[in-house]
Design a protein around this motif. Structure first.
Motif: not given
Length: 529
Positions: A374-378, A381, A406, A409-410
């Motif tokens: 996961y990332s810090d995009n949300k 999360w 992020y 992660s993509r």
């Protein structure tokens, strides 16, 4: 001393006078402000608090929902979303037909619609709008790259010729970028910009409203379009910029605004206690889920029983409460509630530790260890990852949290370099294609949509057939059969649909939330008591 005192009094008076003249949108509105309305005229005015000013308002350019809330009521489209559903109904077009191969769409227009300057909305205007959009070639043009040609057959008939069959095409026409712009926009062209600079700050549509005033940093005002076929109860709409969430809450409580868009979830309890306001809540089409890498991740994930065990191991209710403070709805099937094709009777995985352990025992898998990417995009999360880790530990699965940037992660998701990964998804148009074909078609491995790297030949056949048919009933049947298969195969852990929450005055009536029009109001049908 007397002279100094006199000077001090004068200075103080001037300061007070100047401070009184400075308007602060984050403060309660003045009772004796020059634009204060009588109690009767207030029923004709709606005030919406937004958090920031807008960028361009050109429908051929903007892909920003916050701008769409301004532009959507000022333009008309060939078709519109029907009430709170993702199905479409007549708009400017009273009827339409599609060729057997799905490549030719012909629309017959209603007569009597006029732009705000009184000129008619005819087939030439429709053609000019889409030709302009495609020539500008910005964000919205990507949706319509499937268009080969637009032809004005007569004043009331327009034909779209597509490069390929694309069943969701009709739904895309109900979106903001389907708004029909007055061809006279070209009178405002500067240096070949096709009127972009002008439409960035103005509107030229035939909708129920038109942009009448924009005071940068303070408010945007819409007023009724006198040429509209619709006669709204609300005559003026102010989108007032109030950046501070606490100020919005106070203004809502005092009745100075009717809708507060900037109040965060953690402050909604205060709204619930207000006598004059309430929280409007409805499932959105934004879903939160976990990609279970069924072909490139841990070898154990290739076993359908292991994947099913993961779905049974999650305490969905507790997770929604911990992550979204209860403002979420558990998913039933991959097509979310609110989108046609959703079926409430489909199997739903529920929290069942014993069932999860039993399935794992049947597979012979033990001491399973999985990485969760996961990332810090949300913002939520981190909490979600920790909750999932705790849930899976209860059934004997060790989860290693792997938080990365992020962008990283993509890249990892696209390559399939993960076991489990957190994700969100929302549709660009109101069609189950956005979920069933993107998520499960094996041609879409990676960021293209199938982020579980899931392959089932029967599912491929079903979703391909659904994507090539223009018969909605047939498509619904095909997608239903595909759903039954993928729910059993469990390539994703379907967590929840995030709720849409809106603090709104109890005086406001007639607001209808449409999940495809997030943050957009059906102003022409709304009223105030």
């Amino acid at each position: 001393m007397k002279k100094k005192s006199f000077i001090a009094v004068v200075i103080l008076s001037i300061c007070l006078l100047l401070s009184a003249c400075v308007k602060n949108s984050n403060a309660p509105a003045s009772k004796d402000a020059s634009n204060e309305k009588s109690s009767d005229s207030k029923k004709d005015t709606l005030t919406v608090a937004i958090t920031a000013d807008q960028g361009t308002l050109d429908p051929a350019v903007t892909m920003d929902n916050s701008a769409w809330k301004i532009t959507y009521p000022t333009y008309e489209r060939l078709v519109d979303y029907d009430g709170n559903t993702t199905e479409v109904k007549s708009g400017l077009a009273k009827e339409w037909k599609v060729s057997k191969d799905g490549k030719t769409w012909t629309f017959t227009l209603n007569e009597g619609h006029k732009f705000s300057d009184g000129s008619p909305v005819d087939a030439n205007a429709v053609k000019a709008s889409f030709d302009r959009l495609l020539k500008i070639a910005k964000g919205p043009s990507e949706v319509y790259n499937v268009i080969s040609e637009v032809k004005a057959d007569s004043a009331t008939s327009v034909t779209f010729v597509l490069k390929d069959n694309f069943p969701p095409f009709l739904s895309t026409l109900a979106a903001n970028y389907g708004g029909i712009v007055n061809p006279k926009v070209m009178d405002h062209e500067e240096n070949g910009d096709m009127g972009q600079n002008y439409l960035a700050k103005n509107t030229m549509g035939s909708g129920a409203y038109q942009l009448s005033e924009w005071k940068q940093g303070e408010y945007i005002k819409l007023s009724v379009n006198p040429e509209s076929t619709v006669k709204p109860s609300i005559k003026d709409v102010y989108f007032r910029i109030v950046a501070d969430s606490s100020a919005q809450r106070l203004q809502l409580e005092k009745g100075e605004i009717d809708i507060a868009e900037g109040i965060p979830v953690e402050q909604t309890d205060a709204v619930s206690k207000m006598k004059n306001a309430e929280l409007f809540k409805n499932p959105s089409l934004l879903v939160d889920y976990v990609y279970v890498n069924s072909s490139k991740g841990n070898a154990a994930l290739k076993d359908v029983k292991v994947r099913q065990a993961l779905s049974y191991a999650i305490d969905y209710s507790s997770l929604i409460k911990a992550v979204q403070q209860g403002f979420g709805t558990p998913m039933v099937g991959p097509i979310p509630d609110g989108l046609w094709g959703h079926d409430k009777t489909k199997k739903q995985y529920t929290y069942d530790v014993d069932k999860a352990k039993s399935l794992l025992k049947e597979t012979g898998v033990s001491n399973l260890s999985l990485d969760l990417l996961y990332s810090d995009n949300k913002t939520w999360w981190e909490t979600e990852a920790l909750t999932l880790q705790a849930n899976l530990k209860e059934v004997g699965i060790n989860v290693n949290l792997k938080k990365v940037a992020y962008a990283t992660s993509r890249e990892m998701i696209d390559k399939g370099d993960f076991d489990l990964a957190l994700g969100v998804w929302s549709p660009d148009f109101g069609d189950p294609f956005m979920f069933m074909n993107y998520w499960y078609d094996s041609n879409n491995f990676g960021l293209a949509g199938n982020r579980a790297f899931y392959k089932n030949e029967k599912v491929d056949q079903l979703v391909h057939k659904a994507a090539s048919s223009n018969d909605k009933s047939e498509r619904e049947t095909l997608y239903s059969e595909a759903q039954d298969i993928v729910i059993e195969d469990a390539p994703y852990i379907l967590l929840y649909q995030k709720d849409f929450i809106l603090p709104i005055s109890k005086q406001v009536k007639g607001f209808v939330y449409n999940p495809m029009l997030e943050g957009i109001y059906n102003l022409a049908n709304m009223s105030k008591e």
